[in-house]
Scaffold this active site. Structure first.
Site, short mmCIF file in Angstrom:
data_model
loop_
_atom_site.label_atom_id
_atom_site.label_comp_id
_atom_site.label_asym_id
_atom_site.label_seq_id
_atom_site.Cartn_x
_atom_site.Cartn_y
_atom_site.Cartn_z
N LYS A 1 9.67 -93.42 -11.45
CA LYS A 1 8.34 -93.18 -12.17
C LYS A 1 7.41 -94.00 -12.09
CE LYS A 1 11.03 -89.90 -14.06
NZ LYS A 1 11.76 -90.06 -15.36
C1 LIG Z 1 13.00 -89.51 -16.33
C2 LIG Z 1 12.63 -88.36 -17.36
C3 LIG Z 1 13.56 -88.81 -18.63
C4 LIG Z 1 14.51 -89.56 -18.67
O1 LIG Z 1 14.33 -91.04 -18.27
P1 LIG Z 1 15.61 -92.02 -18.20
O2 LIG Z 1 14.80 -93.13 -17.99
O3 LIG Z 1 15.87 -91.45 -16.64
O4 LIG Z 1 16.41 -91.77 -18.94
C5 LIG Z 1 13.07 -87.88 -19.40
N1 LIG Z 1 12.16 -87.07 -19.30
C6 LIG Z 1 11.73 -86.64 -18.39
C7 LIG Z 1 10.47 -85.69 -18.03
C8 LIG Z 1 11.79 -87.50 -17.35
O5 LIG Z 1 11.17 -87.26 -16.05
#
Ligand SMILES: *Cc1c(COP(=O)(O)O)cnc(C)c1O
Length: 398
Positions: A195
């Site tokens: 991310k």
């Molecule tokens: C990555 C992601 C999540 C979940 O995040 P985690 O930190 O992996 O639990 C939720 N929604 C979207 C759109 C994501 O890309």
């Protein structure tokens, strides 16, 4: 023409280029080290420090740090008061956690389709899904592009719904000049290594509503009436558990890393946008693939760079193009299997194909190209070269 690596030819790259990768600096490492040498590994001073810095960057009154992006969604919906029997409108083109969060609270996720060119939740499809049980809408800033929050806000207001932004892709972006994190009633973020900002695992929720933030802070700490700092200040051991809560706390170690990373998000966003420009330019010359459309008045954060294949111009399907790119050592990915098509959703909620035809059609055509701030121009050229080679190989004359 060189034969494809898939057919035994030499690959464009000798080593795999991943689709995403974190960036780390000596400063990040020093920040983590400093916490390791301190007394507070969790519930210490780095947590509010990170929260306040994050609130400032997203122009939000409140930021609540949590253990991951999935927890952020769970905490956000709890904060909004979502409970058993409620309905929450969600898009299909997202990671399953977006819809799962409603299920965690006994609510029902109701899928509304996305726009064919942006793959963002289409406000026109949302209204048709509203029932007397609907309590919230979750919009997902797919690929890093902020949704049409002006239109979604109008719908939410008209029907007294809470608007949640799953902004896990979009930290660093803006909509109508306002930073992501301030565009909905509540916004959620993930700090997974792929991310825009990474703390290993981690997440954040932002809001301007003090009453939501108060509920969210309790929920991430077992719904206890006092936290250990308050107890220490009062010289008291007493607390009560008022409702079912969770341990969704983010550690000081992670918060220190997040604080250190936060400073570099603007530069990383700029680099992602530069890479996107290079991809855009290259795709203009390729008839069989096109980028997603970018809306007016947004700064796209480009967590992902997604192309849609023009399958009518190709003798191969998406899966074969995908395999061919992987064979060239281009670490492509697919985001996402439409959530309502997962077996859990089919079995639990009776969802099936045909429910969201735009997302289902797009799913057959999408590929995410490598995209991260640490990519070199040479890396970008490799992706372009591989894509050009593969699309030329499978091109059909129309
Ligand atoms: C990555 C992601 C999540 C979940 O995040 P985690 O930190 O992996 O639990 C939720 N929604 C979207 C759109 C994501 O890309």
């Amino acid at each position: 023409m060189q034969p494809l690596a898939l057919h035994g030819g030499p690959p464009v790259r000798s080593s795999l280029l991943p689709y995403a990768h974190q960036s780390v600096s000596e400063e990040d490492i020093a920040a983590v080290n400093a916490v390791l040498r301190s007394d507070w590994w969790t519930t210490g001073p780095k947590v509010p420090e990170f929260e306040q810095a994050f609130a400032a960057v997203t122009q939000s009154k409140e930021a609540v740090a949590v253990s991951n992006g999935t927890a952020a969604l769970h905490v956000a919906l709890y904060g909004a008061g979502i409970t058993t029997g409620d309905e929450v409108i969600v898009p299909p083109m997202t990671f399953a956690a977006t819809a799962n969060a409603a299920v965690f609270l006994g609510a029902k996720p109701v899928f509304a389709d996305c726009d064919a060119e942006t793959l963002l939740l289409d406000p026109r499809t949302v209204e048709a899904r509203i029932t007397p049980k609907t309590k919230a809408i979750i919009a997902v800033d797919y690929a890093g592009q902020p949704c049409d929050y002006a239109a979604l806000r109008t719908i939410a207001k008209k029907h007294s719904l809470i608007l949640v932004a799953d902004a896990c892709h979009a930290l660093g972006g803006t909509g109508e000049g306002q930073p992501v994190g301030s565009l909905a009633d509540i916004s959620t973020f993930s700090f997974h290594p792929v991310k825009p900002l990474a703390t290993g695992e981690g997440g954040m929720v932002t809001t301007n509503e003090a009453r939501f933030a108060e509920r969210m802070r309790r929920f991430r700490n077992h719904c206890m009436t006092t936290d250990h700092r308050e107890r220490q200040e009062k010289g008291s051991w007493f607390y009560e558990v008022t409702e079912l809560g969770y341990n969704y706390r983010l550690t000081d170690i992670q918060c220190a890393l997040g604080l250190s990373q936060l400073k570099r998000v603007p530069a990383w966003t700029k680099r992602r946008q530069e890479i996107a420009k290079q991809y855009d330019a290259a795709l203009k010359e390729m008839a069989a693939a096109k980028p997603l459309q970018v809306r007016k008045n947004v700064e796209h954060a480009y967590h992902l760079y997604v192309i849609q294949l023009e399958l009518e111009r190709l003798s191969a399907d998406r899966n074969e193009v995908f395999r061919a790119l992987r064979a060239e050592n281009i670490g492509v990915n697919v985001h996402y299997v439409p959530v309502h098509l997962h077996p859990y959703y089919r079995q639990t909620f009776g969802t099936k194909s045909g429910l969201c035809p735009v997302a289902e059609r797009a799913y057959e055509r999408i590929i995410s190209l490598p995209m991260f701030a640490g990519m070199t121009d040479r890396d970008v050229q490799d992706v372009v070269e591989a894509l050009r080679k593969i699309l030329a190989h499978y091109a059909v004359k129309l």
